[in-house]
Design an enzyme around this catalytic site. Sequence first.
Site, short mmCIF file in Angstrom:
data_model
loop_
_atom_site.label_atom_id
_atom_site.label_comp_id
_atom_site.label_asym_id
_atom_site.label_seq_id
_atom_site.Cartn_x
_atom_site.Cartn_y
_atom_site.Cartn_z
N ARG A 3 98.77 86.42 57.63
CA ARG A 3 99.72 85.77 58.27
C ARG A 3 101.15 85.63 57.86
O ARG A 3 102.45 85.74 58.41
CB ARG A 3 99.74 84.47 58.29
CG ARG A 3 100.63 83.76 58.63
CD ARG A 3 100.07 81.31 58.88
NE ARG A 3 101.04 80.81 59.28
CZ ARG A 3 101.17 79.69 60.36
NH1 ARG A 3 100.02 78.87 60.13
NH2 ARG A 3 102.19 78.70 60.36
N ARG B 111 98.20 58.74 57.66
CA ARG B 111 97.03 59.98 57.40
C ARG B 111 96.80 61.05 58.31
O ARG B 111 96.04 61.71 58.71
CB ARG B 111 95.67 59.85 56.78
CG ARG B 111 95.70 59.02 55.27
CD ARG B 111 94.79 59.38 54.51
NE ARG B 111 94.80 58.24 53.65
CZ ARG B 111 94.96 56.72 53.42
NH1 ARG B 111 94.16 56.69 54.75
NH2 ARG B 111 94.45 56.34 52.45
N ASN C 283 106.46 87.07 57.75
CA ASN C 283 107.61 87.05 57.41
C ASN C 283 108.76 87.93 57.08
O ASN C 283 109.28 88.08 56.18
CB ASN C 283 107.02 86.68 56.05
CG ASN C 283 106.69 85.47 55.47
OD1 ASN C 283 107.54 84.43 56.53
ND2 ASN C 283 105.77 85.31 54.67
N GLU D 229 113.76 86.42 66.48
CA GLU D 229 112.09 86.61 66.34
C GLU D 229 111.61 87.02 67.22
O GLU D 229 109.76 87.54 66.75
CB GLU D 229 111.50 84.80 66.28
CG GLU D 229 112.84 84.34 64.73
CD GLU D 229 112.31 84.36 63.86
OE1 GLU D 229 110.73 84.90 63.76
OE2 GLU D 229 112.76 83.63 62.42
N LYS E 166 103.15 74.67 61.15
CA LYS E 166 103.73 74.36 59.87
C LYS E 166 104.34 72.91 59.56
O LYS E 166 105.52 73.16 60.45
CB LYS E 166 104.90 75.33 59.12
CG LYS E 166 103.30 76.68 58.48
CD LYS E 166 104.99 77.67 57.94
CE LYS E 166 103.53 78.37 57.51
NZ LYS E 166 104.36 79.58 56.66
N GLU F 53 98.05 80.56 55.16
CA GLU F 53 99.05 81.92 55.11
C GLU F 53 98.24 82.52 53.80
O GLU F 53 98.81 82.56 52.97
CB GLU F 53 100.04 81.45 55.07
CG GLU F 53 100.98 82.99 54.87
CD GLU F 53 102.87 82.59 55.25
OE1 GLU F 53 103.14 81.53 56.28
OE2 GLU F 53 103.46 83.66 54.04
N LYS G 196 101.86 85.20 67.68
CA LYS G 196 101.22 84.19 66.51
C LYS G 196 100.11 83.50 66.85
O LYS G 196 99.60 83.74 65.55
CB LYS G 196 102.79 83.30 67.05
CG LYS G 196 102.62 82.27 65.53
CD LYS G 196 103.69 81.84 64.95
CE LYS G 196 103.81 80.56 63.96
NZ LYS G 196 104.31 80.34 63.35
N HIS H 41 112.31 88.42 56.43
CA HIS H 41 112.16 86.90 56.39
C HIS H 41 112.91 87.13 54.18
O HIS H 41 113.27 86.20 53.82
CB HIS H 41 111.35 85.78 56.67
CG HIS H 41 111.40 86.03 57.39
ND1 HIS H 41 111.23 86.06 58.34
CD2 HIS H 41 112.01 84.14 58.38
CE1 HIS H 41 111.51 86.08 60.05
NE2 HIS H 41 111.59 84.42 59.44
N HIS I 252 116.25 85.25 53.97
CA HIS I 252 116.08 84.21 53.33
C HIS I 252 117.39 84.14 52.09
O HIS I 252 118.37 83.26 51.73
CB HIS I 252 114.92 83.25 52.99
CG HIS I 252 114.05 82.45 53.65
ND1 HIS I 252 112.79 83.08 54.04
CD2 HIS I 252 114.19 81.88 55.03
CE1 HIS I 252 111.85 82.13 54.40
NE2 HIS I 252 112.88 82.39 55.55
N HIS J 167 119.47 81.22 61.09
CA HIS J 167 118.39 82.11 60.37
C HIS J 167 118.12 83.41 61.34
O HIS J 167 117.85 83.99 60.74
CB HIS J 167 117.00 80.75 60.67
CG HIS J 167 115.79 81.17 60.34
ND1 HIS J 167 115.41 81.72 59.07
CD2 HIS J 167 114.31 82.30 61.09
CE1 HIS J 167 113.88 82.44 58.99
NE2 HIS J 167 113.83 81.93 61.06
ZN ZN Z 1 111.59 82.94 60.98
#
Ligand code: ZN
Length: 372
Positions: A248, A128, A252, A192, A150, A244, A234, A255, A259, A277
């Site tokens: 936050r 856990r 994106n 980025e 994340k 988020e 960040k 993105h 994506h 990416h």
């Molecule tokens: Zn990214």
Amino acid sequence: MSDTHSALQRVKVSGDAPYAIDIGPGLLADGARLAASLRGRHALIVSDGNVAPLYADALEQALRAARPELALARYVLPPGEHEKTLARFGECLDALARLGATRDASVLALGGGVVGDLAGFAAACWMRGIDVVQLPTTLLAMVDSSVGGKTAVDLPSGKNLVGAFHVPRAVYADTATLCTLPPRELRAGLAEVVKYGAIFDETFLDWLEAHADALLSGDDAVLAQAIARSCAYKADVVARDPYERGDRALLNFGHTFGHAIETEQGYAGATGDGLNHGEAVAVGMVLAARLSAALGMADEAHTRRLRTLLERFGLPTTIPAGLSPEALLARMRLDKKADASGLRFILWDRAGLARIVPGVADAAVLEVLAEG
Ligand code: ZN
Ligand code: ADP
């Protein structure tokens, strides 16, 4: 740069479990510093087949010298995003079991975003939750994925579908590792870095324009500054909004479009048949800037500035040939960034000032996509 420690930068991330990001050349050889983040007697180094041969031995030696009683093991997965699977995650947990890892054990994630995400998720789940120390070796991971907690693996049905928020115990970004990074991966990371300037701070874009050549040539000290500033932006936003629910999401920027391009190309970046990416995000940021202008939010001059900077970094700024606007729009609708009110985008009012814009009409998006 003869004195390693004078080049060291530190960024603190506040929150329920605060931690520090150390940035500079030679950190992986600093066993005493690394060992200070290990609470227990067990540590598992997780890495991939490209990074482990380059850096894992030296890391192990440094740790053993600093902490001879440490039980150390290694789990090395094959490189590539397509290995970020539940099966590899299971193997990583098996490695922890074989090590006899207890609640105070640590996972050391040595590699790019793939390793960081998978190792972080294994650490989040083992008993856990045990400590993960992020040792990012790509620029992308240093400025983005290793910070903020994340973690995830992919499923056949989509990327990052299974995961957890699990903040690292510490992050050590050894900038010396960037000298073996393929130039294309370095440039992807710069996308980025540019993103932070685009969202939060026009003066950072000025700085990037002034230091573009040094960054491209891999200048350690200038890269360390760029990484530290990126991490600070960040850290600031994840401290305000760790899960988020609000701001936050600004991260994106570029993105939603990016994506859609990556998915439409079947994540073919690694084989050279598509954008990776960072490249997809570069195109996505220009599309977001153009959509902002099309909606009357921002002046076109800001788009031109962004495009010029990205091109200077050798990044693409237009949609790759063969992708249809309708198909890209359909991808964006499936993306989690679409909600009941329509498509939600991160757009900007100007360079350095982004905001969340819900309910963007399909027609406006299609028009921007159709122009490439
Ligand atoms: Zn990214
Ligand atoms: P990300 O770009 O999300 O950080 P990956 O973890 O997939 O992505 O890393 C990109 C590629 O670069 C992988 O093939 C990885 O093995 C390789 N790699 C990572 N760090 C280094 C490094 N310092 N030197 C050489 N190759 C590296």
